[in-house]
Design a protein around this motif. Structure first.
Motif, PDB file in Angstrom:
ATOM      1  N   MET A  82      29.983  40.819  25.895  1.00  0.00           N
ATOM      2  CA  MET A  82      28.683  39.963  26.183  1.00  0.00           C
ATOM      3  C   MET A  82      27.921  40.343  24.991  1.00  0.00           C
ATOM      4  SD  MET A  82      29.409  38.176  28.673  1.00  0.00           S
ATOM      5  CE  MET A  82      27.837  37.223  29.093  1.00  0.00           C
ATOM      6  N   HIS A  83      27.493  39.330  24.002  1.00  0.00           N
ATOM      7  CA  HIS A  83      27.021  39.494  22.836  1.00  0.00           C
ATOM      8  C   HIS A  83      25.658  38.982  22.768  1.00  0.00           C
ATOM      9  CE1 HIS A  83      31.327  38.832  21.379  1.00  0.00           C
ATOM     10  NE2 HIS A  83      31.123  40.182  21.890  1.00  0.00           N
ATOM     11  N   GLY A 112      29.052  35.337  26.471  1.00  0.00           N
ATOM     12  CA  GLY A 112      30.553  35.577  26.343  1.00  0.00           C
ATOM     13  C   GLY A 112      31.406  34.442  26.951  1.00  0.00           C
ATOM     14  N   PHE A 113      32.425  34.461  26.898  1.00  0.00           N
ATOM     15  CA  PHE A 113      33.304  33.525  27.606  1.00  0.00           C
ATOM     16  C   PHE A 113      34.680  34.049  27.835  1.00  0.00           C
ATOM     17  CE2 PHE A 113      33.562  32.495  23.040  1.00  0.00           C
ATOM     18  CZ  PHE A 113      35.064  32.332  22.737  1.00  0.00           C
ATOM     19  N   GLN A 114      35.546  33.370  28.574  1.00  0.00           N
ATOM     20  CA  GLN A 114      36.935  33.606  29.059  1.00  0.00           C
ATOM     21  C   GLN A 114      37.630  32.226  28.786  1.00  0.00           C
ATOM     22  OE1 GLN A 114      37.421  34.637  32.907  1.00  0.00           O
ATOM     23  NE2 GLN A 114      39.519  35.404  32.610  1.00  0.00           N
ATOM     24  N   THR A 115      38.590  32.436  27.889  1.00  0.00           N
ATOM     25  CA  THR A 115      39.363  31.206  27.819  1.00  0.00           C
ATOM     26  C   THR A 115      40.279  30.913  28.821  1.00  0.00           C
ATOM     27  OG1 THR A 115      41.315  32.408  26.732  1.00  0.00           O
ATOM     28  CG2 THR A 115      39.488  31.254  25.339  1.00  0.00           C
ATOM     29  N   LEU A 116      40.382  29.531  29.348  1.00  0.00           N
ATOM     30  CA  LEU A 116      41.155  28.990  30.254  1.00  0.00           C
ATOM     31  C   LEU A 116      42.369  28.316  29.921  1.00  0.00           C
ATOM     32  CD1 LEU A 116      37.989  27.381  32.240  1.00  0.00           C
ATOM     33  CD2 LEU A 116      39.087  29.937  32.503  1.00  0.00           C
ATOM     34  N   GLU A 117      42.653  28.272  28.655  1.00  0.00           N
ATOM     35  CA  GLU A 117      43.910  27.557  28.422  1.00  0.00           C
ATOM     36  C   GLU A 117      44.331  28.351  26.913  1.00  0.00           C
ATOM     37  OE1 GLU A 117      43.316  23.414  27.421  1.00  0.00           O
ATOM     38  OE2 GLU A 117      42.724  22.948  29.406  1.00  0.00           O
ATOM     39  N   TRP A 122      30.989  43.447  30.047  1.00  0.00           N
ATOM     40  CA  TRP A 122      31.433  42.418  30.604  1.00  0.00           C
ATOM     41  C   TRP A 122      31.855  42.606  32.283  1.00  0.00           C
ATOM     42  CZ3 TRP A 122      36.565  42.448  32.530  1.00  0.00           C
ATOM     43  CH2 TRP A 122      37.385  43.565  32.283  1.00  0.00           C
ATOM     44  N   ASP A 123      32.168  43.752  32.378  1.00  0.00           N
ATOM     45  CA  ASP A 123      32.366  44.205  33.792  1.00  0.00           C
ATOM     46  C   ASP A 123      31.063  44.960  34.176  1.00  0.00           C
ATOM     47  OD1 ASP A 123      32.902  46.444  32.166  1.00  0.00           O
ATOM     48  OD2 ASP A 123      35.086  46.818  33.144  1.00  0.00           O
ATOM     49  N   ASP A 124      30.053  45.040  34.021  1.00  0.00           N
ATOM     50  CA  ASP A 124      28.956  46.073  34.168  1.00  0.00           C
ATOM     51  C   ASP A 124      28.858  45.526  35.645  1.00  0.00           C
ATOM     52  OD1 ASP A 124      26.620  47.520  34.735  1.00  0.00           O
ATOM     53  OD2 ASP A 124      25.929  46.982  32.649  1.00  0.00           O
ATOM     54  N   PHE A 127      25.617  43.464  36.837  1.00  0.00           N
ATOM     55  CA  PHE A 127      25.728  42.117  36.771  1.00  0.00           C
ATOM     56  C   PHE A 127      26.408  41.484  37.753  1.00  0.00           C
ATOM     57  CE2 PHE A 127      25.351  43.234  32.216  1.00  0.00           C
ATOM     58  CZ  PHE A 127      23.865  43.168  32.138  1.00  0.00           C
ATOM     59  N   GLY A 128      27.523  41.900  38.026  1.00  0.00           N
ATOM     60  CA  GLY A 128      28.723  41.485  38.944  1.00  0.00           C
ATOM     61  C   GLY A 128      29.319  40.260  38.623  1.00  0.00           C
ATOM     62  N   ILE A 129      29.602  39.859  37.321  1.00  0.00           N
ATOM     63  CA  ILE A 129      30.270  38.551  37.024  1.00  0.00           C
ATOM     64  C   ILE A 129      31.506  38.525  37.518  1.00  0.00           C
ATOM     65  CG2 ILE A 129      30.966  37.285  34.976  1.00  0.00           C
ATOM     66  CD1 ILE A 129      28.765  38.834  33.098  1.00  0.00           C
ATOM     67  N   GLU A 130      31.784  37.213  38.025  1.00  0.00           N
ATOM     68  CA  GLU A 130      33.104  36.767  38.819  1.00  0.00           C
ATOM     69  C   GLU A 130      33.845  36.024  37.808  1.00  0.00           C
ATOM     70  OE1 GLU A 130      31.877  34.872  42.192  1.00  0.00           O
ATOM     71  OE2 GLU A 130      30.501  36.386  42.809  1.00  0.00           O
ATOM     72  N   TRP A 131      34.691  36.811  36.936  1.00  0.00           N
ATOM     73  CA  TRP A 131      35.525  36.397  35.800  1.00  0.00           C
ATOM     74  C   TRP A 131      36.704  35.414  36.562  1.00  0.00           C
ATOM     75  CZ3 TRP A 131      33.492  35.982  31.237  1.00  0.00           C
ATOM     76  CH2 TRP A 131      32.807  36.831  30.946  1.00  0.00           C
ATOM     77  N   GLN A 132      37.408  34.586  35.857  1.00  0.00           N
ATOM     78  CA  GLN A 132      38.170  34.057  36.476  1.00  0.00           C
ATOM     79  C   GLN A 132      39.833  34.346  36.105  1.00  0.00           C
ATOM     80  OE1 GLN A 132      37.615  30.450  38.056  1.00  0.00           O
ATOM     81  NE2 GLN A 132      35.926  31.693  37.856  1.00  0.00           N
ATOM     82  N   GLY A 133      40.152  35.340  37.145  1.00  0.00           N
ATOM     83  CA  GLY A 133      41.564  35.902  36.959  1.00  0.00           C
ATOM     84  C   GLY A 133      41.502  36.926  36.124  1.00  0.00           C
TER      85      GLY A 133
END
Length: 181
Positions: free
Chosen positions: A61-62, A120-125, A148-150, A153-159
């Protein structure tokens, strides 16, 4: 363009308003006057592209700190991303809250990210490209990041997140940066 303010004040999802005919469509993706009318940064000095080979790649996360804090407009031009922002403004009512938006080449949405937000982002494809417009030049001495996993914040990433750089893994938790707030 349709500007939809999110629950994080100052962050907007921007939808296109295509004018269609038999050839396809035409749509405006940038207008300095429209951005300024919504109180958004309307001067961009740099554009970047991020190409990501594999689904599940995480970047973030930048952010950049003052005097070179930057606002961004982000759009996915190929593939799809789970785009995440975090409000890092200590005086904000939504301090430490995060928001995620799915940006795809098909939905053509954009996300306006104000200064003092981590991104930040996570690629889905596989084979995903992301296009950025930046309000400030890159200044490595002002570049920062948070984990990113702090748990703050408790971010719920996709998989699963199989690909993340060592630099992004090395960011410290927010409490180490700002103290307990």
């Amino acid at each position: 363009m349709i500007f939809c303010e999110t629950r994080l004040k100052g962050a907007f999802i921007i939808e296109l308003e295509p004018i269609a005919d038999a050839r396809g469509f035409f749509a405006r993706t940038w207008c300095q006057r429209e951005f300024a009318a919504h109180g958004l940064k309307s001067r961009f000095v740099q554009c970047n592209i991020s190409y990501n080979k594999k689904k599940g790649t995480l970047r973030g996360m930048h952010y950049q700190i003052a005097p070179h804090a930057e606002a961004k407009v982000v759009r996915c031009t190929r593939g799809a991303i789970y785009d995440v922002i975090i409000d890092l403004r200590p005086d904000s009512l939504t301090f430490k809250q995060w928001l995620a938006v799915e940006l795809t080449a098909d939905n053509r949405r954009m996300l306006y990210i104000p200064e003092e937000f981590a991104h930040g982002f996570q690629t889905l494809e596989d084979d995903t490209e992301v296009f950025y417009q930046m309000s400030e030049f890159y200044h490595p001495e002002c570049a920062r990041g948070v984990r990113w996993d702090d748990e703050a914040f408790g971010i719920e990433w996709q998989g699963e997140i199989p690909i993340i750089s060592e630099n992004d893994r090395s960011y410290r938790p927010l409490t180490n940066l700002l103290g307990n707030r």
